[in-house]
Motif scaffolding. Structure first.
Motif, short mmCIF file in Angstrom:
data_model
loop_
_atom_site.label_atom_id
_atom_site.label_comp_id
_atom_site.label_asym_id
_atom_site.label_seq_id
_atom_site.Cartn_x
_atom_site.Cartn_y
_atom_site.Cartn_z
N THR A 101 0.84 -1.20 0.00
CA THR A 101 0.00 0.00 0.00
C THR A 101 0.88 1.25 0.00
N ALA A 102 1.90 1.25 0.84
CA ALA A 102 2.84 2.38 0.90
C ALA A 102 3.63 2.50 -0.40
N LEU A 103 4.01 1.38 -0.98
CA LEU A 103 4.72 1.38 -2.25
C LEU A 103 3.85 1.99 -3.34
N ARG A 104 2.62 1.58 -3.40
CA ARG A 104 1.68 2.12 -4.40
C ARG A 104 1.53 3.63 -4.22
N ARG A 105 1.42 4.09 -2.99
CA ARG A 105 1.29 5.52 -2.70
C ARG A 105 2.55 6.29 -3.13
N SER A 106 3.72 5.72 -2.85
CA SER A 106 4.98 6.36 -3.24
C SER A 106 5.14 6.39 -4.77
N LEU A 107 4.74 5.33 -5.43
CA LEU A 107 4.81 5.29 -6.90
C LEU A 107 3.88 6.34 -7.52
N ASP A 108 2.70 6.51 -6.94
CA ASP A 108 1.77 7.53 -7.43
C ASP A 108 2.37 8.93 -7.28
N THR A 109 2.97 9.18 -6.12
CA THR A 109 3.60 10.48 -5.88
C THR A 109 4.75 10.71 -6.87
N ALA A 110 5.57 9.69 -7.06
CA ALA A 110 6.70 9.80 -7.99
C ALA A 110 6.21 10.04 -9.41
N ARG A 111 5.23 9.29 -9.84
CA ARG A 111 4.69 9.43 -11.20
C ARG A 111 4.13 10.82 -11.42
N ASN A 112 3.39 11.32 -10.45
CA ASN A 112 2.79 12.65 -10.60
C ASN A 112 3.83 13.76 -10.62
N GLN A 113 4.79 13.70 -9.71
CA GLN A 113 5.79 14.76 -9.63
C GLN A 113 6.70 14.77 -10.86
N VAL A 114 7.25 13.63 -11.22
CA VAL A 114 8.14 13.56 -12.38
C VAL A 114 7.33 13.80 -13.67
N GLY A 115 6.14 13.28 -13.73
CA GLY A 115 5.29 13.50 -14.89
C GLY A 115 4.99 14.97 -15.12
N ASP A 116 4.71 15.71 -14.05
CA ASP A 116 4.45 17.15 -14.18
C ASP A 116 5.69 17.89 -14.70
N GLU A 117 6.86 17.52 -14.18
CA GLU A 117 8.10 18.17 -14.63
C GLU A 117 8.37 17.87 -16.10
#
Length: 96
Positions: free
Chosen positions: A45-61
């Protein structure tokens, strides 16, 4: 056991004509996976949450970079189309 992390690094090579302002061309992000308790379910669950955060942040950049480069490339295309139209008009005038 060391905490789990997700590390994403990118190093972009945009064309020299791109004015990026304060956008960094190279960046490294580290996202920690912080489970709330022990156990596989909590970890994933924590891994999925961290992956979502990473995808959103890097994706926005990266989307910002795509937009910057895309606008520059689009203006090049518009110039080429305009030049081609002028050449065609000149050829038609010469034939008449």
């Amino acid at each position: 056991m060391a905490p789990a992390t997700i590390k994403i690094t990118y190093d972009l090579k945009p064309p020299a004509s791109i004015n990026a302002g304060d956008q960094a061309t190279a960046k490294t992000h580290i996202f920690e996976v912080k489970p709330s308790c022990d156990g596989n379910t909590a970890f994933y669950t924590a891994l999925r949450r961290s992956l979502d955060t990473a995808r959103n942040q890097v994706g926005d950049e990266l989307t910002t970079w795509r937009d910057l480069v895309g606008k520059a490339e689009l203006s090049k295309e518009l110039k080429k189309v305009a030049d081609n139209e002028e050449e065609e008009e000149e050829e038609e005038e010469e034939e008449a």
